[in-house]
Scaffold this motif. Structure first.
Motif, mmCIF file in Angstrom:
data_model
loop_
_atom_site.group_PDB
_atom_site.id
_atom_site.type_symbol
_atom_site.label_atom_id
_atom_site.label_comp_id
_atom_site.label_asym_id
_atom_site.label_seq_id
_atom_site.Cartn_x
_atom_site.Cartn_y
_atom_site.Cartn_z
ATOM 1 N N ILE A 290 0.836 -1.204 0.000
ATOM 2 C CA ILE A 290 0.000 0.000 0.000
ATOM 3 C C ILE A 290 0.871 1.254 0.000
ATOM 4 C CG2 ILE A 290 -1.617 1.352 1.388
ATOM 5 C CD1 ILE A 290 -2.894 -1.328 2.235
ATOM 6 N N VAL A 291 1.881 1.279 0.865
ATOM 7 C CA VAL A 291 2.767 2.446 0.943
ATOM 8 C C VAL A 291 3.502 2.650 -0.377
ATOM 9 C CG1 VAL A 291 4.829 3.360 2.075
ATOM 10 C CG2 VAL A 291 3.013 2.318 3.449
ATOM 11 N N GLY B 225 1.036 14.602 -0.484
ATOM 12 C CA GLY B 225 2.069 14.424 0.532
ATOM 13 C C GLY B 225 1.487 14.168 1.905
ATOM 14 N N ASN B 226 0.393 14.883 2.239
ATOM 15 C CA ASN B 226 -0.235 14.684 3.554
ATOM 16 C C ASN B 226 -0.794 13.274 3.704
ATOM 17 O OD1 ASN B 226 0.344 17.310 4.345
ATOM 18 N ND2 ASN B 226 -1.631 18.123 3.631
ATOM 19 N N VAL B 227 -1.491 12.797 2.657
ATOM 20 C CA VAL B 227 -2.086 11.458 2.724
ATOM 21 C C VAL B 227 -1.000 10.393 2.812
ATOM 22 C CG1 VAL B 227 -3.432 9.749 1.439
ATOM 23 C CG2 VAL B 227 -4.201 12.128 1.545
ATOM 24 N N VAL C 210 -0.509 7.742 6.080
ATOM 25 C CA VAL C 210 -0.568 6.279 5.942
ATOM 26 C C VAL C 210 0.778 5.646 6.293
ATOM 27 C CG1 VAL C 210 -0.923 4.380 4.315
ATOM 28 C CG2 VAL C 210 -2.426 6.373 4.252
ATOM 29 N N SER C 211 1.871 6.310 5.928
ATOM 30 C CA SER C 211 3.196 5.752 6.185
ATOM 31 C C SER C 211 3.533 5.746 7.670
ATOM 32 C CB SER C 211 4.263 6.539 5.426
ATOM 33 O OG SER C 211 4.035 6.480 4.033
ATOM 34 N N VAL D 88 -5.587 4.271 8.901
ATOM 35 C CA VAL D 88 -6.036 5.660 8.853
ATOM 36 C C VAL D 88 -6.480 6.049 7.445
ATOM 37 C CG1 VAL D 88 -4.499 6.299 10.745
ATOM 38 C CG2 VAL D 88 -3.720 6.594 8.401
ATOM 39 N N GLY D 89 -5.993 5.337 6.430
ATOM 40 C CA GLY D 89 -6.373 5.674 5.062
ATOM 41 C C GLY D 89 -7.846 5.474 4.782
#
Length: 524
Positions: A436-437, A455-457, A461-462, A468-469
């Motif tokens: 996913i990452v 960048g925020n998303v 997630v990372s 949280v995604g």
């Protein structure tokens, strides 16, 4: 180590007792109830993790350890409880397992925080290990002939699958109408009732031969398995596979297991008789069991995460969609037991593994818009394969060794089942996260989302985890929709990778079983 010899006792069944036993039916029924109690809480806690997180304010790492607190003692103690049952009597171990399961539920149901919940889960896991070891031992002693034992193992496997099937359904309903603590109530009540019945109607059995306590072997196997599972769990976490803690865990696991092998080879009466692996059939069954459970539990974990996070299905809906994976074993396992009395077991096992592997590979065709009917049909294909393979593996493992080693073979088979089950979520969790990452930035860029939101998303997630995604909230509804769509596509890619690994692993297990067992294997 001191040697233990057992004299005959009036209320026990010994190794030499051949032929029909009047205690056969109640023993089989109680063994099936015991394994049902053992597996009823296995899946349910996972479905309740979001509710537990909200109620106790648990971190993501804490949630992981709530599950692992159950898995580690289950995996590490099953061989030890098998030895204790041989020494002191399997009825005692059986009742101890029920007592530990009930105690674990009582501790968990009153837990004010995650620390007490860890203790409850660990007690329940130890109870599951005791029940797994004792129930197979009880069955092998009242079913001396292969055909009867195969049918009894089919019923035992169906009961195990029934626990896995009912757990998410029960807990889904409980979570909709009550707090998360009440998910432990069904196991508590059934375990207490079964203990009362077992204390009055179960006839004891034990090994009537020279036995050693083999304390060094027991300590080493507990350390080795615990460190191995811990290493995989932590390796998939934030520390990574090269962190000092993970490297030390794997090193300790390797040294402990090497020491365990050395001790068992020198012991005149080991807790884990390595002579079992002189049997090609046992070796093939052992590998097939570990790989199948690794792939099955990992696939269930991946699908559960996909249905919950991408399709936002409730715990009940997830349970319904996955019901065929274990539910078909409940229906078909007794029939498979009769089938293997007429067909070569190697052929039934090979066919089951191939069907299960093909079913897993079909999951690579799932997309975000795939209908529920198609999903359940594909999962049913996997379920048919598992129903054919699971009871057959256990029967081959037990019947491929002399009867005096049947209980050891059963405990070893259960240990391998648990090791595969423990490693499945750990490895597939790492696979999902990494995939996913890796793919999310590509799908976010293709969605048309502005670079700042991209960048925020990606950062959320990372750093915070893939969960949280599923609940992103950006500045506008349109931006949120694009981000969620990109997340869905990334998760679908990750699900396809999990399905590929699962399917290839099971098909490899099919080839291994054909090589070691053959397709004409029929144990007399």
């Amino acid at each position: 180590m001191s040697t233990v010899r057992h004299a005959a006792q009036p209320n026990s069944i010994h190794e030499e007792t051949e032929g029909y036993s009047p205690h056969r039916k109640p023993t089989i029924v109680l063994a099936c109830l015991g394994v049902l109690v053992a597996y009823l809480p296995v899946v349910g806690v996972s479905t309740a993790l979001p509710a537990i997180q909200q109620a106790l304010g648990a971190s993501t790492a804490s949630l992981q350890w709530i599950t692992d607190a159950f898995i580690i003692p289950t995996t590490a103690l099953v061989l030890t409880f098998g030895v204790i049952g041989d020494l002191l009597g399997r009825k005692r171990v059986y009742l101890t397992g029920l007592g530990l399961s009930v105690a674990g539920c009582l501790v968990a149901i009153t837990a004010p925080g995650v620390d007490q919940l860890y203790v409850g889960q660990a007690l329940a896991g130890a109870g599951t290990a005791a029940l797994m070891a004792s129930t197979i031992g009880l069955i092998t002693h009242v079913c001396p002939d292969s055909r009867t034992r195969t049918r009894a193992i089919g019923a035992w496997t169906a009961s195990l699958a029934l626990g896995l099937t009912l757990s998410p359904l029960f807990d889904g309903q409980i979570l909709e109408h009550a707090g998360w603590r009440w998910i432990y109530l069904p196991t508590l009540l059934l375990g207490a009732a079964t203990a009362v019945i077992g204390a009055n109607h179960l006839t004891d059995s034990r090994a009537d031969r020279e036995l050693h306590h083999d304390l060094p072997g027991q300590v080493m196997v507990i350390i080795g398995i615990t460190c191995l599972v811990f290493g995989f769990i932590e390796g998939g976490g934030s520390g990574g596979w090269t962190s000092p803690l993970v490297v030390c865990a794997f090193a300790a696991a390797f040294m402990a297991m090497a020491g365990f092998v050395a001790v068992e080879l020198e012991s005149p009466n080991p807790m884990f008789d390595l002579r079992l692996f002189r049997s090609r059939e046992f070796t093939g069954a052992a590998i097939a069991m570990a790989v199948l459970m690794f792939a099955q539990v990992g696939m269930v974990f991946s699908l559960s995460e996909y249905f919950g996070l991408v399709e936002h299905a409730s715990a009940w809906d997830v349970g319904v969609r996955l019901i065929a994976i274990n539910g078909l074993t409940v229906v078909l396992a007794p029939a498979v037991g009769r089938l293997t009395g007429h067909l070569a077991r190697g052929l039934v096992l090979f066919a089951g593994l191939v069907v299960a592997g093909v079913g897993a590979l079909l999951v690579t065709r799932f997309e975000a818009g795939t209908g529920a009917g198609t999903i359940m049909l594909v999962i049913a294909v996997m379920g048919v394969g598992i129903a054919l393979a699971m009871p057959t593996i256990t029967s081959v493992a037990i019947d491929s060794v002399p009867r005096g080693l049947a209980s050891t073979a059963g405990s070893s088979n259960s240990a391998l089942r648990q090791i595969g089950s423990a490693l499945g979520p750990a490895v597939f969790g790492v696979l999902l996260t990494n995939r996913i990452v890796a793919t999310l930035p590509v799908h976010l860029a293709a969605s048309g989302l502005n670079p700042v939101d991209q960048g925020n998303v990606t950062g959320l997630v990372s750093t915070k985890g893939i969960q949280v995604g599923a609940y992103l909230q950006l500045s506008t509804r349109q931006a949120t929709g694009r981000a969620l769509a990109a997340y869905s596509e990334s998760f679908t890619d990750a699900l396809h990778s999990s399905a590929l690994v699962s399917g290839v692993a099971v098909l490899a297990a099919a080839l291994i079983s054909a090589f070691f067992i053959g397709v004409r294997h029929r144990t007399e």
